[in-house]
Each structure stands twice: as C-alpha cells, then as structure tokens.
Design an enzyme around this catalytic site. Structure first.
Site, PDB file in Angstrom:
ATOM      1  N   GLU A   1       0.844  -5.738  11.009  1.00 14.19           N
ATOM      2  CA  GLU A   1       0.390  -4.347  11.017  1.00 14.19           C
ATOM      3  C   GLU A   1       1.240  -3.544  12.012  1.00 14.19           C
ATOM      4  O   GLU A   1       1.019  -3.569  13.218  1.00 14.19           O
ATOM      5  CB  GLU A   1      -1.090  -4.268  11.395  1.00 14.19           C
ATOM      6  CG  GLU A   1      -2.020  -4.992  10.432  1.00 14.19           C
ATOM      7  CD  GLU A   1      -2.235  -4.235   9.128  1.00 14.19           C
ATOM      8  OE1 GLU A   1      -1.679  -3.125   8.969  1.00 14.19           O
ATOM      9  OE2 GLU A   1      -2.962  -4.756   8.260  1.00 14.19           O
TER      10      GLU A   1
ATOM     11  N   HIS B   1       0.834  -1.196   0.000  1.00 15.50           N
ATOM     12  CA  HIS B   1       0.000   0.000   0.000  1.00 15.50           C
ATOM     13  C   HIS B   1       0.871   1.249   0.000  1.00 15.50           C
ATOM     14  O   HIS B   1       1.830   1.359   0.768  1.00 15.50           O
ATOM     15  CB  HIS B   1      -0.919  -0.001   1.214  1.00 15.50           C
ATOM     16  CG  HIS B   1      -2.019  -1.022   1.115  1.00 15.50           C
ATOM     17  ND1 HIS B   1      -2.512  -1.705   2.204  1.00 15.50           N
ATOM     18  CD2 HIS B   1      -2.704  -1.480   0.039  1.00 15.50           C
ATOM     19  CE1 HIS B   1      -3.475  -2.537   1.804  1.00 15.50           C
ATOM     20  NE2 HIS B   1      -3.604  -2.421   0.499  1.00 15.50           N
TER      21      HIS B   1
ATOM     22  N   HIS C   1       2.672  -4.296   6.825  1.00 11.57           N
ATOM     23  CA  HIS C   1       1.715  -3.217   6.578  1.00 11.57           C
ATOM     24  C   HIS C   1       1.695  -2.306   7.804  1.00 11.57           C
ATOM     25  O   HIS C   1       2.385  -2.548   8.791  1.00 11.57           O
ATOM     26  CB  HIS C   1       0.313  -3.793   6.341  1.00 11.57           C
ATOM     27  CG  HIS C   1       0.156  -4.502   5.026  1.00 11.57           C
ATOM     28  ND1 HIS C   1      -0.521  -3.962   3.960  1.00 11.57           N
ATOM     29  CD2 HIS C   1       0.591  -5.718   4.619  1.00 11.57           C
ATOM     30  CE1 HIS C   1      -0.505  -4.805   2.944  1.00 11.57           C
ATOM     31  NE2 HIS C   1       0.164  -5.892   3.318  1.00 11.57           N
TER      32      HIS C   1
ATOM     33  N   GLU D   1       1.716   3.365   3.071  1.00  6.83           N
ATOM     34  CA  GLU D   1       2.395   2.600   4.120  1.00  6.83           C
ATOM     35  C   GLU D   1       3.885   2.484   3.814  1.00  6.83           C
ATOM     36  O   GLU D   1       4.547   1.494   4.147  1.00  6.83           O
ATOM     37  CB  GLU D   1       1.736   1.224   4.264  1.00  6.83           C
ATOM     38  CG  GLU D   1       0.264   1.334   4.671  1.00  6.83           C
ATOM     39  CD  GLU D   1      -0.476   0.015   4.699  1.00  6.83           C
ATOM     40  OE1 GLU D   1       0.169  -1.044   4.585  1.00  6.83           O
ATOM     41  OE2 GLU D   1      -1.712   0.044   4.828  1.00  6.83           O
TER      42      GLU D   1
END
Length: 395
Positions: free
Chosen positions: A365, A162, A306, A165
C-alpha cells in the site's frame, strides 16, 4: 539502435565497443546466433539511440567521439565507414547516443494510451525485454505483461488493480525504467548489482491490470456508455474515486480465496464504483487473465502495488510460508512501511496466490492519504517503493 554487421564483427566486439553486457546484446537479438550473422545484416544495440548529425568543415573523428563520449570505432561502425574525414562537409552521419535519462516521468497521470506509448519506447530502446498480451479488458484493451531477466527465480509484480490507484502504474513503470537504465549504464540500484539480478531473476510485470477503469477515472466514460456508467455511479458523472472495472466489479475481490465469504459480507450487492466482488470468482476477463498468468508461470512470489497506507500485507489464513515473514522483516526495515500479517479481507490476488501456491505474496500500500493520491507524492512514494522493488529481486 540498429547497426549493420561488418566482416569480423561479433556480439563480443559490440559489447566492448558500446560497453554493454554481452548478455543484453544476445537477449536483444534472440533469433540470431552471432556466428551465423552475415555482414550487412542488422542487429540491435540496447540502451542507445541513433542521432543524425550534419558534418561541418572542421569536424574530425576524434573531436566528435570525444564530444559525444563514444569511441571512434563505435562511430565508424554505426556509419559503415573507415574514415569520416572522407565524407564531405554537410554530409549526414549518425551518432550512437547512450540513453541516460528515464522515459517515464511523474508529471502527468498515465492512462492506457500513455502506458502503451511508454512500453513501445522501452521495447525500442531496450529490446532485451519482451512484451506480450495476457488477455483483454471488458472493452477489449490488451492487458500487457513485460518480461525481463534470465534467472531461475521468477518474480511477478503488478499495479492498478483498482482504477483510482493509477499512480501505482507510474511507480512500477518508473522502477522498471530505472532498472533498465542501470543495466545499460553499468550502475547499481539501491546498492544492488543489477547485472547479477538480471542473471538470477526473471521479472514479470503487469503494469495496468484494469485499463478500462483507469481510463474511466482519468478520462471519463466512453460517450456511448456515459448513462450506463452514471447509473452504476449513483447518478454522478464524477468518476475520480471509482475503483472497479468498467462493469462495476472490484477486481481485487474476484479471486477464489474465501470468495463466498467476501460475497456474503460485501457492503454492496450489485455492480458499483467499489467493493462488489461480482456474481462469481474470476467472472471478469482482467481477473481471469491474471489467474491464468500465474498458473502458467509458477512464480516464486508476487507483489501487488496498491495505495494507500504506507504498509503492506503478507499473510493469509496461515497459508504463508516461513520465508514470507523473513521477507516482510526485510521490506519493513528497508522501506519504513509497516508490515501487517493479517487483515480481515478475502478474495484478493495476494490472498489467492498464498492460499493456492503456499508461496510468499504481498500487497504493498503505497503512500498515504485519500485515493487517488496526488502526484505531489510521487517522488517520495517512488523512493520507498524502490527499496521494496530491489529487495524483492535480491531476496
């Protein structure tokens, strides 16, 4: 650093002189059989750079070697001489300087050009790594993979699926850099013997899956695409929160793991800044390159970095093996991140890997807040990510 072989020199000799593991020397010179290298030919010494030094009148070999923390023989070997005292005042010699500081830093964001420069520097200083192009982005940027290690176990890690990110690229490259420093400086990483990990694991890293998107977030659109990109961005010329690739496709919703369900339930139905899974799975060159990489390599497990949430996801539809839970418990204990087995999400890279290969896959994450996370979190994120990185290699 390059050095010319002298009569009687060998990899074993240089390993002792420079205190570098023999395996790293051999892997830094993969096209050369050490017993076939002729005097005068160059070989690469990993973890060192050659620094010019102008001799002063009172300079002596042992004083220079002591000041530079290098053996006199290593100094003589690099300079192809048997006696520095024979050289005249003002002559230039070269000092073999061990690299002890990281090439990476958390002071500024990494766009694609910055990443490329860092990779080139790593290749020069640590020639036992290999760098290949696994595919190209929509705009033709090479998507680079870095390989390190000789082991039978194959582990893959990636970052920046992404665009907003991008801090994940910085984290993953910093983890790699520390691993390289530990290998060449005889030190451990989170208590792990990195030389043993090097022998046991072949690590694959794709540090920036979405280079066009990262550049869009950090630098804005190319001038010739500005109006087109603004249309995909609801008329705004502010791209700081853009997640997708340059065509407005979410690359982490591109994989054939219940992709139809992801498409039918998507909150958006056309290309835009985030969440649109595209017209078909693997329609985007970046996702297709990642799929091809995995099929070619039979990785034992994968980690996709991420942001954000300080948690990680490790299951998918019951396809995950028992080993996944054991690893999740270990990751949670060491990092403090919360382990979550299932989330209501499909078509992600981790989802597809687990479903297709029935092997462990993890979406990590990093950090907490609103993407893009601020650089003020970088060191804290890096410290906790290092626990997961080393645990993954040592499992």
């Amino acid at each position: 650093m390059e050095i010319r072989m002298r009569s009687g020199d060998s990899f074993s000799n240089f390993s002792s002189l420079f205190n570098i593991p023999f395996t790293l020397l051999a892997d830094s010179n993969p096209q050369r059989e050490q017993n076939q290298i002729k005097p005068g030919e160059k070989i690469k010494i990993p973890g060192f750079i050659s620094v010019p030094y102008r001799l002063k009148g009172d300079d002596e070999l042992h004083a220079i070697s002591a000041a530079k923390n290098i053996s006199p023989e290593a100094l003589l070997s690099l300079n192809q001489t048997s006696d520095l005292e024979q050289l005249q005042q003002g002559a230039i010699i070269y000092i073999p300087e061990r690299v002890t500081a990281p090439l990476t830093a958390g002071k500024a964001p990494y766009d694609y050009q910055t990443l490329t420069r860092v990779i080139e520097s790593m290749q020069r200083i640590y020639p036992f790594i290999s760098v290949t192009t696994i595919g190209k982005s929509v705009l033709g940027k090479p998507i680079q993979e870095i390989r390190i290690g000789n082991g039978m176990k194959k582990v893959h890690m990636n970052a920046s699926f992404h665009a907003n990110e991008w801090i994940t690229t910085m984290v993953l490259m910093s983890l790699l850099n520390k691993y390289l420093l530990c290998l060449t400086n005889d030190s451990s990483m989170c208590g792990q013997d990195v030389n043993k990990l090097y022998e046991q694991v072949e690590l694959s890293i794709v540090p920036m899956v979405n280079p066009d998107g990262v550049d869009l977030v950090l630098n804005g659109p190319p001038s010739e695409k500005r109006l087109e990109m603004m249309e995909l961005n609801e008329g705004s010329d502010e791209f700081i929160h853009w997640k997708a690739n340059i065509r407005g496709i979410d690359l982490n919703r591109q994989f054939p793991a219940n992709w139809d369900s992801c498409r039918n339930n998507s909150p958006v139905q056309s290309p835009c800044a985030r969440d649109f899974p595209g017209a078909a799975p693997l329609s985007e060159p970046e996702a297709a390159a990642m799929s091809e990489l995995v099929y070619k390599n039979a990785f034992d497990y994968v980690l996709a970095f991420h942001t954000q949430g300080e948690e990680f996801y490790w299951g998918y539809e019951g396809f995950e093996p028992l080993e996944s839970e054991q690893m999740a418990v270990d990751f949670e204990r060491k990092s403090g991140y919360k382990a979550i087995r299932y989330v209501n999400s499909h078509a992600g890279f981790k989802d597809w890997f687990i479903q297709e290969f029935k092997r462990p896959g993890f979406t990590i994450e990093l950090g907490r807040g609103i993407n893009p996370l601020p650089l003020s979190q970088f060191q804290q994120i890096l410290q906790r990510a290092e626990e997961i990185f080393t645990a993954a290699l040592s499992y």
